[in-house]
Design a protein around this motif. Sequence first.
Motif, PDB file in Angstrom:
ATOM      1  N   GLN A   7      -4.338   1.688  -2.429  1.00  0.00           N
ATOM      2  CA  GLN A   7      -4.428   2.998  -1.787  1.00  0.00           C
ATOM      3  C   GLN A   7      -5.882   3.310  -1.438  1.00  0.00           C
ATOM      4  O   GLN A   7      -6.795   2.989  -2.189  1.00  0.00           O
ATOM      5  N   ILE A   8      -6.062   3.920  -0.271  1.00  0.00           N
ATOM      6  CA  ILE A   8      -7.369   4.442   0.128  1.00  0.00           C
ATOM      7  C   ILE A   8      -7.209   5.953   0.294  1.00  0.00           C
ATOM      8  O   ILE A   8      -6.292   6.406   0.972  1.00  0.00           O
ATOM      9  N   GLY A   9      -8.081   6.740  -0.334  1.00  0.00           N
ATOM     10  CA  GLY A   9      -7.931   8.186  -0.190  1.00  0.00           C
ATOM     11  C   GLY A   9      -9.095   8.964  -0.767  1.00  0.00           C
ATOM     12  O   GLY A   9      -9.940   8.431  -1.492  1.00  0.00           O
ATOM     13  N   MET A  21     -11.163   3.246  -2.753  1.00  0.00           N
ATOM     14  CA  MET A  21     -10.223   2.170  -2.437  1.00  0.00           C
ATOM     15  C   MET A  21      -9.795   1.585  -3.786  1.00  0.00           C
ATOM     16  O   MET A  21     -10.601   0.942  -4.457  1.00  0.00           O
ATOM     17  N   GLU A  22      -8.555   1.867  -4.181  1.00  0.00           N
ATOM     18  CA  GLU A  22      -8.099   1.448  -5.517  1.00  0.00           C
ATOM     19  C   GLU A  22      -6.845   0.593  -5.416  1.00  0.00           C
ATOM     20  O   GLU A  22      -5.983   0.836  -4.564  1.00  0.00           O
ATOM     21  N   GLY A  76       0.803  -1.215   0.000  1.00  0.00           N
ATOM     22  CA  GLY A  76       0.000   0.000   0.000  1.00  0.00           C
ATOM     23  C   GLY A  76       0.835   1.265   0.000  1.00  0.00           C
ATOM     24  O   GLY A  76       2.011   1.260   0.362  1.00  0.00           O
ATOM     25  N   ILE A  77       0.222   2.369  -0.439  1.00  0.00           N
ATOM     26  CA  ILE A  77       0.832   3.698  -0.315  1.00  0.00           C
ATOM     27  C   ILE A  77      -0.251   4.695   0.086  1.00  0.00           C
ATOM     28  O   ILE A  77      -1.433   4.352   0.129  1.00  0.00           O
ATOM     29  N   ASP A  78       0.159   5.906   0.383  1.00  0.00           N
ATOM     30  CA  ASP A  78      -0.765   7.005   0.659  1.00  0.00           C
ATOM     31  C   ASP A  78      -0.197   8.244  -0.014  1.00  0.00           C
ATOM     32  O   ASP A  78       0.721   8.869   0.503  1.00  0.00           O
TER      33      ASP A  78
END
Length: 514
Positions: free
Chosen positions: A244-246, A268-269, A65-67
């Motif tokens: 990533q969730i954002g 959520m991608e 994951g990343i942000d």
Amino acid sequence: MATQDDVFKKIVSHAKEYGFVFQSSEIYDGLSAVYDYGQNGVELKNNIKRYWWDAMTLLHENIVGIDSAIFMHPTIWKASGHVDAFNDPLIDNRDSKKRYRADVLIEDHLAKIDEKIDKEVAKARKRFGDSFDEAVFRSTNARVLEYTAKRDAIHERFANALNENNLEELRQIILDCEIVCPISGTRNWTDVRQFNLMFKTEMGSTADGAMTVYLRPETAQGIFVNYLNVQKTGRMRIPFGIAQIGKAFRNEIVARQFIFRMREFEQMEMQFFVRPGSELEWFNKWKEARLRWHKALGLGDEKYRYHDHDKLAHYANAATDIEFEMPFGFKEVEGIHSRTNFDLSQHEKFSGKKIQYFDPELGESYTPYVIETSIGVDRMFLTVLCSSYEEQKLDGGDTRVVLHLPAALAPVKCAVMPLVRKDGLPEKAREIVNELKFDFSTHYDEKDSIGKRYRRQDAIGTPFCITVDHQTLEDNTVTLRHRDSMEQKRVSVDDLHRLIHDEVSINSLLRKLS
């Protein structure tokens, strides 16, 4: 009998009354299509995100994951095509002065024809009973065939108009189908125009030195521009994914249906990088995997369906939606797209930086292809809420409103209640709360009759209620009440943690997937 529209209004009202969703800035008369999540809503939302995140990152060794930041260099949106092509076809009704998405008006018209077909099938099923053959009826009944031919003809024109970006034809379809404005009831339509959905702002301290930037309309580009950073620092080998969730932002003109279509929303991608040529195989695998994730929640397998896109985005060579049957019809909750190598190639071209992958097995470098899974957190929230809401009539004429939330997603996992506020029962109840609160979201409730307290917990979807009574002080047992069945049984306080954990853990969902 309540219509689906009535049911949806009740769900929206329930969401506010019980602290799930509030209108943003409500004391200032609100802000259209922007919502805040209340004390129960934020817990349900966080649990949905946890289920998705863990399903991606714990169950797949090759997904990390990343942000990434909301503000991104403006050239990114030029490269991705959003500056030039991120548009909706809009049409105005001159009498009501209301603006609509032309494609949505036509889709709603097609859905009404589908409803007429379904009504004919339902009437025939009732008439013929067990001997009814639906496939034969659909292929032979004159009225159904007439409706189907009409629908198919409109659908073909609609798909062609979308693919050719023919705005005049979209308007003509609306006129030919005699589609009226829901407000004015007239067909006094303007031409169809394109409208860009990105929010603009400025970054910099002076007007002269300010740079025009955009609030990101999707989270995917943050993954693409970090693709090489993650691949190199994580020593990732293809195939691999980045999750990533954002937050994302779209200036939706036709925002409607509560939190289904909003201007500020959460995504959520996961972008899955694969070898060129293998993308359609991976596309089918992720289609199946994502539907399995949804069905594991137990909301009703029959409420899901795939919907292949009539018009492919400029970057895609395959695309399908997972649709869920909301009170207002089947609607998209997740999209699975084969994005080819469009995004990475564009960023390589616009940035001037080489971002290819060297494949040690093939001994060559290439630009990976990408499979995207993209799900709206808010739409998923609405899916869970709509499918869980029930007004139940109980024996004796009593009623209750209950949210049958998947236990792992419920905002509160258990409520502990002393039968009366004396004789040491509140102290014992507090002791139990203090044992459980480290692992489960636990409520303490001593106000009102025990029946009213049960109803309050049913209304927010709490799976378990624990009642502390005088017998508890004698043998260390409590009454454990299950939300859905309302069944009550005596259990030892020592067994509470195990009994609750077995039902409410996110792991119980993840094990269904693995």
